[in-house]
Design an enzyme around this catalytic site. Structure first.
Site, PDB file in Angstrom:
ATOM      1  N   ARG A   1     -94.578  28.043 -53.206  1.00 28.05           N
ATOM      2  CA  ARG A   1     -93.468  28.990 -53.067  1.00 28.05           C
ATOM      3  C   ARG A   1     -92.635  28.677 -51.823  1.00 28.05           C
ATOM      4  O   ARG A   1     -91.417  28.846 -51.813  1.00 28.05           O
ATOM      5  CB  ARG A   1     -94.003  30.428 -53.013  1.00 28.05           C
ATOM      6  CG  ARG A   1     -94.422  30.949 -54.386  1.00 28.05           C
ATOM      7  CD  ARG A   1     -95.296  32.175 -54.271  1.00 28.05           C
ATOM      8  NE  ARG A   1     -94.589  33.379 -53.851  1.00 28.05           N
ATOM      9  CZ  ARG A   1     -94.139  34.322 -54.679  1.00 28.05           C
ATOM     10  NH1 ARG A   1     -94.324  34.198 -55.977  1.00 28.05           N
ATOM     11  NH2 ARG A   1     -93.527  35.393 -54.222  1.00 28.05           N
TER      12      ARG A   1
ATOM     13  N   CYS B   1     -92.602  45.805 -54.994  1.00 28.60           N
ATOM     14  CA  CYS B   1     -92.023  45.994 -56.339  1.00 28.60           C
ATOM     15  C   CYS B   1     -93.099  46.630 -57.215  1.00 28.60           C
ATOM     16  O   CYS B   1     -93.283  46.270 -58.366  1.00 28.60           O
ATOM     17  CB  CYS B   1     -91.478  44.695 -56.926  1.00 28.60           C
ATOM     18  SG  CYS B   1     -92.667  43.363 -57.001  1.00 28.60           S
TER      19      CYS B   1
ATOM     20  N   ASP C   1     -95.505  32.444 -45.029  1.00 24.30           N
ATOM     21  CA  ASP C   1     -96.087  32.652 -46.356  1.00 24.30           C
ATOM     22  C   ASP C   1     -97.335  31.791 -46.496  1.00 24.30           C
ATOM     23  O   ASP C   1     -97.457  30.741 -45.863  1.00 24.30           O
ATOM     24  CB  ASP C   1     -95.101  32.348 -47.490  1.00 24.30           C
ATOM     25  CG  ASP C   1     -95.424  33.156 -48.749  1.00 24.30           C
ATOM     26  OD1 ASP C   1     -94.792  34.197 -48.981  1.00 24.30           O
ATOM     27  OD2 ASP C   1     -96.361  32.759 -49.480  1.00 24.30           O
TER      28      ASP C   1
ATOM     29  N   CYS D   1     -93.879  38.010 -45.263  1.00 16.94           N
ATOM     30  CA  CYS D   1     -94.278  37.480 -46.580  1.00 16.94           C
ATOM     31  C   CYS D   1     -93.002  37.017 -47.242  1.00 16.94           C
ATOM     32  O   CYS D   1     -92.378  37.762 -47.990  1.00 16.94           O
ATOM     33  CB  CYS D   1     -94.914  38.587 -47.406  1.00 16.94           C
ATOM     34  SG  CYS D   1     -96.457  39.175 -46.729  1.00 16.94           S
ATOM     35  N   ALA D   2     -92.589  35.809 -46.950  1.00 20.25           N
ATOM     36  CA  ALA D   2     -91.184  35.471 -47.152  1.00 20.25           C
ATOM     37  C   ALA D   2     -90.839  34.768 -48.463  1.00 20.25           C
ATOM     38  O   ALA D   2     -89.709  34.868 -48.936  1.00 20.25           O
ATOM     39  CB  ALA D   2     -90.720  34.613 -45.981  1.00 20.25           C
TER      40      ALA D   2
ATOM     41  N   ASP E   1     -92.856  42.561 -46.926  1.00 18.83           N
ATOM     42  CA  ASP E   1     -92.721  42.666 -48.386  1.00 18.83           C
ATOM     43  C   ASP E   1     -93.968  42.003 -48.991  1.00 18.83           C
ATOM     44  O   ASP E   1     -93.889  40.925 -49.570  1.00 18.83           O
ATOM     45  CB  ASP E   1     -91.421  41.913 -48.766  1.00 18.83           C
ATOM     46  CG  ASP E   1     -91.068  41.992 -50.240  1.00 18.83           C
ATOM     47  OD1 ASP E   1     -91.225  43.068 -50.825  1.00 18.83           O
ATOM     48  OD2 ASP E   1     -90.613  40.973 -50.790  1.00 18.83           O
TER      49      ASP E   1
ATOM     50  N   ASN F   1     -85.590  35.070 -51.127  1.00 18.44           N
ATOM     51  CA  ASN F   1     -84.309  35.761 -51.346  1.00 18.44           C
ATOM     52  C   ASN F   1     -83.956  36.671 -50.183  1.00 18.44           C
ATOM     53  O   ASN F   1     -82.814  36.715 -49.729  1.00 18.44           O
ATOM     54  CB  ASN F   1     -84.369  36.597 -52.632  1.00 18.44           C
ATOM     55  CG  ASN F   1     -84.100  35.741 -53.851  1.00 18.44           C
ATOM     56  OD1 ASN F   1     -83.538  34.652 -53.743  1.00 18.44           O
ATOM     57  ND2 ASN F   1     -84.499  36.231 -55.005  1.00 18.44           N
ATOM     58  N   LYS F   2     -84.964  37.393 -49.700  1.00 15.56           N
ATOM     59  CA  LYS F   2     -84.676  38.338 -48.619  1.00 15.56           C
ATOM     60  C   LYS F   2     -84.431  37.588 -47.306  1.00 15.56           C
ATOM     61  O   LYS F   2     -83.651  38.030 -46.478  1.00 15.56           O
ATOM     62  CB  LYS F   2     -85.801  39.359 -48.482  1.00 15.56           C
ATOM     63  CG  LYS F   2     -85.965  40.193 -49.753  1.00 15.56           C
ATOM     64  CD  LYS F   2     -87.020  41.247 -49.654  1.00 15.56           C
ATOM     65  CE  LYS F   2     -87.312  41.872 -51.004  1.00 15.56           C
ATOM     66  NZ  LYS F   2     -88.099  41.026 -51.905  1.00 15.56           N
TER      67      LYS F   2
ATOM     68  N   PRO G   1     -90.428  33.687 -52.378  1.00 21.86           N
ATOM     69  CA  PRO G   1     -89.540  32.509 -52.416  1.00 21.86           C
ATOM     70  C   PRO G   1     -88.244  32.612 -51.628  1.00 21.86           C
ATOM     71  O   PRO G   1     -87.399  31.729 -51.747  1.00 21.86           O
ATOM     72  CB  PRO G   1     -89.259  32.343 -53.906  1.00 21.86           C
ATOM     73  CG  PRO G   1     -89.339  33.716 -54.457  1.00 21.86           C
ATOM     74  CD  PRO G   1     -90.368  34.450 -53.640  1.00 21.86           C
TER      75      PRO G   1
HETATM   76  N1  SAM Z   1     -90.066  38.495 -49.691  1.00 18.70           N
HETATM   77  C1  SAM Z   1     -90.106  37.542 -50.780  1.00 18.70           C
HETATM   78  C2  SAM Z   1     -88.709  37.380 -51.357  1.00 18.70           C
HETATM   79  O1  SAM Z   1     -87.875  38.257 -51.189  1.00 18.70           O
HETATM   80  O2  SAM Z   1     -88.439  36.358 -51.988  1.00 18.70           O
HETATM   81  C3  SAM Z   1     -91.133  37.910 -51.823  1.00 18.70           C
HETATM   82  C4  SAM Z   1     -92.523  38.059 -51.261  1.00 18.70           C
HETATM   83  S1  SAM Z   1     -93.807  38.293 -52.434  1.00 18.70           S
HETATM   84  C5  SAM Z   1     -93.635  39.944 -52.880  1.00 18.70           C
HETATM   85  C6  SAM Z   1     -95.244  38.307 -51.445  1.00 18.70           C
HETATM   86  C7  SAM Z   1     -95.568  36.996 -50.772  1.00 18.70           C
HETATM   87  O3  SAM Z   1     -96.592  37.245 -49.803  1.00 18.70           O
HETATM   88  C8  SAM Z   1     -96.147  35.908 -51.673  1.00 18.70           C
HETATM   89  O4  SAM Z   1     -95.296  34.784 -51.659  1.00 18.70           O
HETATM   90  C9  SAM Z   1     -97.514  35.582 -51.047  1.00 18.70           C
HETATM   91  O5  SAM Z   1     -97.804  34.206 -51.076  1.00 18.70           O
HETATM   92  C10 SAM Z   1     -97.330  36.065 -49.641  1.00 18.70           C
HETATM   93  N2  SAM Z   1     -98.563  36.418 -48.880  1.00 18.70           N
HETATM   94  C11 SAM Z   1     -99.682  37.024 -49.344  1.00 18.70           C
HETATM   95  N3  SAM Z   1    -100.563  37.215 -48.347  1.00 18.70           N
HETATM   96  C12 SAM Z   1     -99.977  36.737 -47.215  1.00 18.70           C
HETATM   97  C13 SAM Z   1    -100.406  36.636 -45.856  1.00 18.70           C
HETATM   98  N4  SAM Z   1    -101.599  37.094 -45.461  1.00 18.70           N
HETATM   99  N5  SAM Z   1     -99.557  36.066 -44.968  1.00 18.70           N
HETATM  100  C14 SAM Z   1     -98.346  35.618 -45.349  1.00 18.70           C
HETATM  101  N6  SAM Z   1     -97.905  35.669 -46.636  1.00 18.70           N
HETATM  102  C15 SAM Z   1     -98.703  36.222 -47.555  1.00 18.70           C
END
Ligand code: SAM
Length: 308
Positions: free
Chosen positions: A139, A234, A134, A110-111, A181, A115-116, A113
């Protein structure tokens, strides 16, 4: 959020992007800009008393600088050039604790935007491959710009549901590390003002999120070469954190175990939960960061069985 007199104000954390520069060059740059460098923080008090144009080196993360809460570096040249990433300390923990070796294959499930992902690319020194997924196209577009600015090259972005990936696909046969994440309630974010409706339906919302998070974790554990996984949110809610990890692990305890990481980190999992010492929590009050949760899972050594 966290108005005066409530949660302590969280300092500004600045991650040095080692794909483009190094800590000493960034420290020199800020000194030339009139900031005074106080060296490595020795205590939480050092951090909480930061003010004006003073800054510190973080005691846990060697590439993280700490500035006073009111500092805004969005207009700074180093930020525009991708030399620094404005990333809260707690959110630097997952990639740091995954600690992949350069050359490895990684899934960032779940990458966006990103940062990680950029932090992982820096740890890999751009050697290896990050499969970053993602669901959110907008995003992902932001992420793509950010990764270019950060000088990351070792990644493939996929606008794809992580749950739809096939763990048996030969493409992923060398994936030894996964960073998971997933979407969460965001209840740990200091600056996030919860929508009224979210609060009203909190139990149902947490149940739905927790179901989704369990599915994601169970799917991630199916990748055949996986050695180490970091689960993070978070969120401050047990339902999205300890409960998810402990519950999924019940079905996988022959294959995977929790590992106790970063012993110098004071805030651990909720004391009422099993294996509390294996979890990391973060909060404005105790760690001067946003609220956060991290768990590290590793494949059991060959021949081992049962809980560690
Ligand atoms: N790891 C990211 C960073 O450090 O910038 C933040 C991730 S954020 C907490 C969660 C992300 O999961 C969202 O961008 C969302 O669109 C994505 N997401 C939700 N369900 C998903 C799925 N089934 N497969 C892939 N991504 C998914």
């Amino acid at each position: 959020a966290g108005g005066a007199g409530q949660a302590p104000r969280v300092p500004r954390y600045v991650r040095v992007n080692t794909l483009k520069t190094c800590v000493s060059d960034v420290v020199d740059y800020f000194k030339r800009q009139g900031y005074s460098y106080l060296g490595k923080a020795a205590s939480l008090e050092d951090v909480s008393s930061l003010s004006g144009k003073k800054f510190l080196l973080d005691p846990h993360l060697p590439e993280l600088l700490i500035f006073a809460p009111q500092t805004d570096l969005h207009e700074n040249q180093l930020y525009a050039a991708g030399h620094i990433i404005l990333q809260d300390k707690a959110s630097c923990l997952p990639a740091f604790l995954l600690n992949p070796l350069p050359g490895s294959h990684i899934i960032d499930a779940c990458a966006a935007p990103g940062n990680k992902t950029s932090q992982l690319a820096a740890i890999l020194k751009n050697k290896g491959q990050i499969f970053a997924f993602d669901l959110d196209a907008k995003r992902l577009a932001t992420m793509s710009t950010m990764l270019v600015r950060a000088g990351a090259t070792c990644y493939q972005l996929a606008h794809q549901d992580f749950l739809a990936t096939d763990p048996a696909d030969p493409k992923y046969s060398s994936v030894r590390y996964i960073l998971l994440d997933p979407s969460c309630s965001g209840s740990g974010m200091v600056s996030r003002v919860p929508v009224e409706e979210e609060n009203a339906n909190l139990p149902e919302r947490l149940q739905a999120l927790s179901r989704f998070q369990r599915k994601m974790l169970a799917h991630a554990l199916k990748f055949p070469a996986l050695q180490r996984l970091v689960y993070s949110t978070c969120s401050v809610h047990q339902e999205e954190n300890e409960d998810v990890v402990l519950d999924v692990l019940k079905q996988w305890e022959k294959e995977f175990r929790l590992v106790e990481v970063l012993p110098s980190w004071s805030q651990r999992g909720l004391a009422t939960c099993a294996k509390a010492k294996c979890f990391l929590r973060a909060s404005p009050k105790e760690t001067l960061t946003n609220g956060f949760f991290v768990a590290v899972l590793e494949r059991q050594p060959a021949g081992a069985s049962g809980p560690s």
